[in-house]
Design a protein around this motif. Structure first.
Motif, PDB file in Angstrom:
ATOM      1  N   SER A 171      -8.303  -0.142  -3.432  1.00  0.00           N
ATOM      2  CA  SER A 171      -8.601   1.031  -4.252  1.00  0.00           C
ATOM      3  C   SER A 171      -7.460   1.363  -5.207  1.00  0.00           C
ATOM      4  O   SER A 171      -7.659   2.081  -6.194  1.00  0.00           O
ATOM      5  CB  SER A 171      -8.909   2.240  -3.364  1.00  0.00           C
ATOM      6  OG  SER A 171      -7.739   2.699  -2.693  1.00  0.00           O
ATOM      7  N   HIS A 172      -6.268   0.833  -4.932  1.00  0.00           N
ATOM      8  CA  HIS A 172      -5.113   1.070  -5.804  1.00  0.00           C
ATOM      9  C   HIS A 172      -4.879  -0.091  -6.781  1.00  0.00           C
ATOM     10  O   HIS A 172      -3.952  -0.023  -7.592  1.00  0.00           O
ATOM     11  CB  HIS A 172      -3.848   1.265  -4.958  1.00  0.00           C
ATOM     12  CG  HIS A 172      -3.848   2.532  -4.156  1.00  0.00           C
ATOM     13  ND1 HIS A 172      -3.472   3.754  -4.674  1.00  0.00           N
ATOM     14  CD2 HIS A 172      -4.196   2.760  -2.865  1.00  0.00           C
ATOM     15  CE1 HIS A 172      -3.575   4.683  -3.734  1.00  0.00           C
ATOM     16  NE2 HIS A 172      -4.008   4.106  -2.618  1.00  0.00           N
ATOM     17  N   VAL A 173      -5.676  -1.132  -6.667  1.00  0.00           N
ATOM     18  CA  VAL A 173      -5.475  -2.331  -7.472  1.00  0.00           C
ATOM     19  C   VAL A 173      -6.315  -2.246  -8.745  1.00  0.00           C
ATOM     20  O   VAL A 173      -7.516  -1.967  -8.686  1.00  0.00           O
ATOM     21  CB  VAL A 173      -5.847  -3.592  -6.663  1.00  0.00           C
ATOM     22  CG1 VAL A 173      -5.754  -4.847  -7.520  1.00  0.00           C
ATOM     23  CG2 VAL A 173      -4.949  -3.720  -5.442  1.00  0.00           C
ATOM     24  N   ARG A 174      -5.695  -2.491  -9.892  1.00  0.00           N
ATOM     25  CA  ARG A 174      -6.426  -2.370 -11.170  1.00  0.00           C
ATOM     26  C   ARG A 174      -7.417  -3.503 -11.357  1.00  0.00           C
ATOM     27  O   ARG A 174      -8.527  -3.303 -11.805  1.00  0.00           O
ATOM     28  CB  ARG A 174      -5.434  -2.344 -12.350  1.00  0.00           C
ATOM     29  CG  ARG A 174      -6.128  -2.095 -13.691  1.00  0.00           C
ATOM     30  CD  ARG A 174      -6.717  -0.684 -13.735  1.00  0.00           C
ATOM     31  NE  ARG A 174      -7.628  -0.488 -14.857  1.00  0.00           N
ATOM     32  CZ  ARG A 174      -8.939  -0.599 -14.799  1.00  0.00           C
ATOM     33  NH1 ARG A 174      -9.522  -0.940 -13.654  1.00  0.00           N
ATOM     34  NH2 ARG A 174      -9.684  -0.368 -15.857  1.00  0.00           N
TER      35      ARG A 174
ATOM     36  N   PRO B 266       2.381   5.118  -8.423  1.00  0.00           N
ATOM     37  CA  PRO B 266       1.120   4.814  -9.115  1.00  0.00           C
ATOM     38  C   PRO B 266       1.324   4.296 -10.530  1.00  0.00           C
ATOM     39  O   PRO B 266       0.359   3.855 -11.168  1.00  0.00           O
ATOM     40  CB  PRO B 266       0.394   6.170  -9.113  1.00  0.00           C
ATOM     41  CG  PRO B 266       1.485   7.195  -9.009  1.00  0.00           C
ATOM     42  CD  PRO B 266       2.530   6.565  -8.140  1.00  0.00           C
TER      43      PRO B 266
ATOM     44  N   THR C 177       1.030  -1.207 -12.125  1.00  0.00           N
ATOM     45  CA  THR C 177      -0.313  -1.787 -12.201  1.00  0.00           C
ATOM     46  C   THR C 177      -0.371  -3.026 -11.327  1.00  0.00           C
ATOM     47  O   THR C 177       0.442  -3.947 -11.476  1.00  0.00           O
ATOM     48  CB  THR C 177      -0.665  -2.181 -13.647  1.00  0.00           C
ATOM     49  OG1 THR C 177      -0.637  -1.011 -14.474  1.00  0.00           O
ATOM     50  CG2 THR C 177      -2.044  -2.811 -13.727  1.00  0.00           C
TER      51      THR C 177
ATOM     52  N   GLN D 207      -8.302   0.114   1.434  1.00  0.00           N
ATOM     53  CA  GLN D 207      -7.465   1.179   0.890  1.00  0.00           C
ATOM     54  C   GLN D 207      -6.520   0.618  -0.177  1.00  0.00           C
ATOM     55  O   GLN D 207      -6.332   1.224  -1.237  1.00  0.00           O
ATOM     56  CB  GLN D 207      -6.670   1.845   2.010  1.00  0.00           C
ATOM     57  CG  GLN D 207      -5.951   3.119   1.580  1.00  0.00           C
ATOM     58  CD  GLN D 207      -5.248   3.805   2.741  1.00  0.00           C
ATOM     59  OE1 GLN D 207      -5.312   3.341   3.886  1.00  0.00           O
ATOM     60  NE2 GLN D 207      -4.572   4.908   2.451  1.00  0.00           N
ATOM     61  N   LEU D 208      -5.948  -0.558   0.094  1.00  0.00           N
ATOM     62  CA  LEU D 208      -5.092  -1.201  -0.902  1.00  0.00           C
ATOM     63  C   LEU D 208      -5.896  -1.556  -2.140  1.00  0.00           C
ATOM     64  O   LEU D 208      -5.449  -1.327  -3.272  1.00  0.00           O
ATOM     65  CB  LEU D 208      -4.444  -2.452  -0.314  1.00  0.00           C
ATOM     66  CG  LEU D 208      -3.610  -3.298  -1.286  1.00  0.00           C
ATOM     67  CD1 LEU D 208      -2.466  -2.482  -1.880  1.00  0.00           C
ATOM     68  CD2 LEU D 208      -3.085  -4.548  -0.588  1.00  0.00           C
TER      69      LEU D 208
ATOM     70  N   LEU E 223       0.832  -1.201   0.000  1.00  0.00           N
ATOM     71  CA  LEU E 223       0.000   0.000   0.000  1.00  0.00           C
ATOM     72  C   LEU E 223       0.868   1.253   0.000  1.00  0.00           C
ATOM     73  O   LEU E 223       0.647   2.175  -0.795  1.00  0.00           O
ATOM     74  CB  LEU E 223      -0.929  -0.011   1.225  1.00  0.00           C
ATOM     75  CG  LEU E 223      -1.759   1.261   1.444  1.00  0.00           C
ATOM     76  CD1 LEU E 223      -2.642   1.561   0.240  1.00  0.00           C
ATOM     77  CD2 LEU E 223      -2.594   1.128   2.719  1.00  0.00           C
ATOM     78  N   SER E 224       1.866   1.280   0.868  1.00  0.00           N
ATOM     79  CA  SER E 224       2.765   2.433   0.917  1.00  0.00           C
ATOM     80  C   SER E 224       3.503   2.605  -0.405  1.00  0.00           C
ATOM     81  O   SER E 224       3.646   3.726  -0.924  1.00  0.00           O
ATOM     82  CB  SER E 224       3.757   2.257   2.062  1.00  0.00           C
ATOM     83  OG  SER E 224       4.685   3.318   2.106  1.00  0.00           O
TER      84      SER E 224
ATOM     85  N   THR F  16       2.605   1.556  -3.474  1.00  0.00           N
ATOM     86  CA  THR F  16       1.775   1.942  -4.617  1.00  0.00           C
ATOM     87  C   THR F  16       1.307   3.385  -4.513  1.00  0.00           C
ATOM     88  O   THR F  16       1.025   4.029  -5.521  1.00  0.00           O
ATOM     89  CB  THR F  16       0.579   0.984  -4.766  1.00  0.00           C
ATOM     90  OG1 THR F  16      -0.008   1.152  -6.064  1.00  0.00           O
ATOM     91  CG2 THR F  16      -0.484   1.245  -3.720  1.00  0.00           C
ATOM     92  N   GLU F  17       1.246   3.926  -3.296  1.00  0.00           N
ATOM     93  CA  GLU F  17       0.915   5.343  -3.150  1.00  0.00           C
ATOM     94  C   GLU F  17       2.045   6.218  -3.682  1.00  0.00           C
ATOM     95  O   GLU F  17       1.810   7.307  -4.199  1.00  0.00           O
ATOM     96  CB  GLU F  17       0.618   5.655  -1.683  1.00  0.00           C
ATOM     97  CG  GLU F  17      -0.723   5.078  -1.213  1.00  0.00           C
ATOM     98  CD  GLU F  17      -0.955   5.264   0.280  1.00  0.00           C
ATOM     99  OE1 GLU F  17       0.046   5.475   1.006  1.00  0.00           O
ATOM    100  OE2 GLU F  17      -2.114   5.178   0.721  1.00  0.00           O
TER     101      GLU F  17
END
Length: 381
Positions: free
Chosen positions: A251-254, A230, A233, A248-249, A223-224, A226-227
């Motif tokens: 939300s960053h996953v395609r 970005p 993918t 939260q993680l 998570l840290s 990918t923030e």
């Protein structure tokens, strides 16, 4: 002789045709199985959600435990051996399904991000049942692959030139896909194999896929990372604390899915069939059913492609990961208890998904090699 009692995870398919002839089947939710439910059981059949250990089996009359899964990290095999219980798993049962999940993800992302998989280098970490099959299909397609599997090299140092270190793979691969078991106390532990120290080695605009075990990646570190990055993918089918998922993680996953990469109909039924074979061997009886006897006819059995067709259409017909992604995201509610329930419900009610081999493609000669390499049955038009 009284019929044997078979306790089984309620989500294991093909139990009746395979084990119904052998005894009485009692279906239970796999995640909540308890010792008192197994006291008079003779056979226990589980999936990865059941922790099979001494506490679960102590005092029972169970003589055979089978897990309809490739992985066995949920089973204390030492305890089973101490208790005199025969154990069987289903190595390779859904390896083709996981392989095709990854191939489908790559072809969908290639279409979405406008790249060709033939221009990419794919790094495969863990070259066992799944990783070796994925490598074989990609290499048959003509896609460059890099391999990392230290335990295999330890077993056979003569193949060391075919493998590389994890650091080198992360530095060189455009796409990294993880297919290791989850191990803690091992010469090469895989728990948090990817972490804050080595995630930054991923190339710019890399694709990272985990369709193995959730804790192989430190999800907090991911998570840290990918923030800050970005450009990378993420495709996650497995999660460190599943059935609880870090929203939260996610939300960053395609592409995010609920541990269903191996959930083809063939893969699920093959797992049960392999346990049936193992139990027949254990009890010295001849199997009465073949794997082919258990498969229904697919809804679509053939497809004709034009000479200009890309690789994606027949793949998408059989499996579109974005369908699972949308269904999964709808379950990521703030109530943790409800989220866990919905995670299991998605897996319990998963729709029928067939493997590439169930579809015969009619196409021109110049397309045969690529579609055959993917795993389809092919015929020249």
């Amino acid at each position: 002789m009284s019929a044997i009692k078979i306790v089984a995870d309620e989500n294991i398919p093909a139990l009746d045709p395979l084990f119904g002839q052998l005894g009485q089947i009692y279906r239970l939710p796999g995640r909540s199985m308890s010792a008192d439910q197994l006291v008079d059981a003779d056979v226990l059949l589980v999936r990865s959600v059941t922790q099979v250990n001494r506490d679960l089996l102590q005092g029972s009359q169970v003589k055979f435990v089978g897990t309809a899964t490739i992985g066995t990290d949920h089973v204390d095999e030492t305890a089973l051996a101490d208790l005199g219980i025969q154990f069987a798993s289903a190595p390779g049962c859904n390896a083709d399904a996981v392989t095709e999940y990854v191939l489908s993800v790559l072809l969908h992302l290639a279409d979405e991000q406008s790249f060709s998989i033939f221009d990419k280098t794919v790094g495969i970490v863990g070259v066992g049942n799944v990783g070796s099959r994925l490598a074989a299909r990609l290499q048959a397609l003509g896609v460059k692959t890099l391999l990392c599997d230290p335990p295999r090299v330890d077993q056979d140092p003569t193949i060391s030139d075919q493998f590389m270190s994890l650091t080198h793979l992360l530095n060189q691969a455009d796409i990294v896909t993880l297919h290791t078991p989850l191990t803690h106390q091992h010469l090469h532990p895989t728990h948090h194999l990817l972490n804050a120290n080595n995630l930054p080695f991923l190339k710019p605009n890399a694709i990272l896929i985990n369709a193995g075990r959730g804790p192989v990646i430190d999800n907090e570190a991911l998570l840290s990372f990918t923030e800050d990055r970005p450009d990378v993918t993420l495709v996650l089918d497995v999660w460190e604390k599943e059935p609880e998922v870090n929203r939260q993680l996610a939300s960053h996953v395609r592409i995010a899915t609920p541990h269903i990469a191996g959930y083809s109909l063939e893969g699920k039924i093959r797992g049960t069939w392999m346990l049936y074979q193992a139990y027949c061997a254990f009890t010295d009886r001849s199997p009465l059913l073949r794997f082919e006897d258990l498969l229904p006819k697919a809804e679509v059995t053939s497809m004709t492609l034009s000479e200009t067709a890309s690789l994606l259409p027949p793949v998408k017909l059989l499996y579109d990961p974005y369908h699972d992604d949308r269904a999964f995201r709808a379950t990521l509610v703030s109530d943790t208890v409800e989220q866990r329930r919905l995670f299991d419900l998605l897996r319990k009610t998963y729709p029928v998904r067939r493997e590439f081999s169930a579809l015969k493609l009619n196409l021109s000669d110049h397309q045969l090699a690529h579609f055959k390499a993917l795993g389809f049955s092919v015929s020249e038009t």
